[in-house]
Enzyme design. Structure first.
Site, short mmCIF file in Angstrom:
data_model
loop_
_atom_site.label_atom_id
_atom_site.label_comp_id
_atom_site.label_asym_id
_atom_site.label_seq_id
_atom_site.Cartn_x
_atom_site.Cartn_y
_atom_site.Cartn_z
N GLU A 204 39.15 50.95 66.61
CA GLU A 204 38.06 50.55 65.39
C GLU A 204 37.91 49.26 65.32
O GLU A 204 37.24 48.46 64.25
CB GLU A 204 38.84 50.99 64.10
CG GLU A 204 38.94 52.36 63.85
CD GLU A 204 39.27 52.98 62.53
OE1 GLU A 204 39.50 52.11 61.80
OE2 GLU A 204 39.51 54.24 62.63
N ASP A 311 42.35 60.97 52.01
CA ASP A 311 41.50 61.25 53.27
C ASP A 311 42.03 62.69 53.93
O ASP A 311 41.43 63.75 53.66
CB ASP A 311 41.72 60.06 54.20
CG ASP A 311 40.83 60.39 55.79
OD1 ASP A 311 40.14 61.44 55.63
OD2 ASP A 311 41.45 59.65 56.44
N LYS A 336 33.91 61.87 55.10
CA LYS A 336 33.68 61.74 56.55
C LYS A 336 32.99 62.99 57.03
O LYS A 336 33.33 63.96 56.77
CB LYS A 336 34.90 61.75 57.37
CG LYS A 336 35.90 60.50 57.38
CD LYS A 336 37.24 60.59 57.98
CE LYS A 336 38.16 59.40 57.77
NZ LYS A 336 39.33 59.59 58.54
#
EC number: 4.2.1.11
Length: 422
Positions: A204, A311, A336
């Protein structure tokens, strides 16, 4: 008109060099939309299924089956439909797939089509994507959560936590927030290099030094913030993504870097101590995805002091989110698009969160592309927060650059979310 006349899927590569699905949608009036599908490394067990070929090509990671679904069954089902009817299009694909987790056609196939349809519809109306999705009220530029130190499955080091983020809460605009982040990123690079650490970056775009504990990583970040002349806690806050499911086993949390094992209560105490010691305003996946007992204890312990983000816990799934809301677990959800597989289901999860007083954070995946869709989505939903990686790698910067453009387009209507954590 806005009738779908052609859908073309193809296999391309993501930021890790793995295959992913790209979809082009053409409308009768000449409008066009293209979308690329991201992919995660740290994936929740309850996510929608991305379809991989499992053969010798690309070490089994090819997506020709998903592409074939796009060019075959999905095109046949959606051809002749109105691209502006996003919900009907997404529901038609879900029904066509016929499984609870999109395993037959693949969430990667459905998502590519869903996002490309939205882009084509926006193009047909000559509207920016954020305006098409969010309407006239879309005007809040999200506070970026910038992952500048990578650990866990995103990096080849011993740090158990997956992400250490800086959050420019005191910036006056998203453009300035990105500048703050870039300056701290480069200051951190210098400090790491001076201390003899490798400054290669992870998936990332964050650095992946051979640290052994969260405290060590946060201390380096704090020093870098101060070196740039910013005030920790006032101008720059800190966020963590523990990705605790990755080191949770048989009711305990195993920290390889520290050589420690923490039970549920000890894990909660450890995170509470970190919040007390540093200007941490958000913790993602502080407990494992199915450790509901731990999540409840963590929320009760520090939920009023810190954003508790689910998440792997919620996987952008409205049903799991509703369960969490009923149990009083967490207070925020990470969004997401590929966890659920369609745009309309994604928007539904955001709506469920907002109605319950939960915050929503639009997020990238570790396997990203040059597609900047989530930047527009963050503004469209007025969610006020975005996670899209560090200040390196063009797949991450594509989103930051799009936010700068959107802020410019909005002009005096634009409002930077800033410090929404207090």
């Amino acid at each position: 008109m806005t009738i779908i006349v052609d859908i073309i899927g193809r296999e391309v590569l993501d930021s890790r060099g793995n295959p992913t699905v790209e979809v082009d949608v053409y409308l009768e009036n000449g409008a066009f939309g293209r979308a690329l599908v991201p992919s995660g490394a740290s994936t929740g067990a309850h996510e929608a299924i991305e379809l991989r070929d499992g053969d010798l090509r690309y070490q089994g990671k090819g997506v020709e089956k998903a592409v074939a679904a796009v060019n075959g069954e999905i095109l046949e089902e959606l051809g002749g439909r109105d691209a502006r009817d996003q919900i009907a299009i997404d529901q038609a694909m879900i029904a066509l797939d016929g499984t609870p987790n999109k395993a037959r056609l693949g969430a990667n196939a459905l998502l590519g089509v869903s996002l490309a349809v939205a882009k084509a519809a926006a193009d047909s109306l000559n509207l920016p994507l954020y305006r098409y999705i969010g309407g006239t009220q879309a005007h809040i530029l999200p506070t970026p959560m910038m992952n500048i130190i990578n650990g866990g499955v995103h990096a080849d080091n011993l740090i158990d936590f997956q992400e250490f983020m800086i959050i420019p809460v005191g910036a006056p605009s998203v453009k300035e927030a990105i500048r703050y982040g870039a300056e701290i990123f480069h200051a951190l690079k210098k400090r790491l290099k001076d201390a003899g650490y490798n400054t290669n970056v992870g998936d990332e775009g964050g650095f992946a030094p051979q640290f052994k504990s969260a405290d060590q990583a946060i201390d380096f970040i704090m020093e870098s913030i101060i070196a740039c002349g910013y005030k920790p806690g006032e101008q720059i806050a800190i966020g963590l993504d523990c990705a605790s499911t990755e080191f949770y086993k048989n009711g305990s949390y195993f920290y390889k870097g520290e050589g420690k094992c923490r039970n549920i209560a000890e894990q909660v105490d450890y995170l509470a101590q970190l919040v007390k010691s540093y200007p941490i305003v958000t913790i993602e996946d502080g407990m494992a995805e199915d450790d509901w007992e731990g999540w409840k204890l963590l929320t009760d312990t520090i939920g009023t002091k810190c954003q508790m983000v689910g998440d792997d816990l919620f996987v952008t799934n409205s049903a799991r989110l509703r369960d969490g809301i009923k149990m009083g677990v967490g207070n925020s959800i990470l969004i997401k698009v590929n966890q659920i597989g369609t745009l309309s289901e994604t928007l539904d999860a955001v709506e469920v969160a907002h109605k319950a007083g939960y915050r929503a954070i639009i997020s990238h995946r570790s396997g990203e592309t040059e597609d900047s869709f989530i930047a527009d989505l963050a503004v469209a939903t007025n969610c006020g927060q975005i996670k899209t990686g560090s200040l390196a790698r063009s797949d991450r910067l594509a989103k930051y650059n799009q936010l700068i453009r959107i802020e410019e387009m909005l002009g005096s209507q634009a409002r930077y979310a800033g410090d929404i954590y207090r």
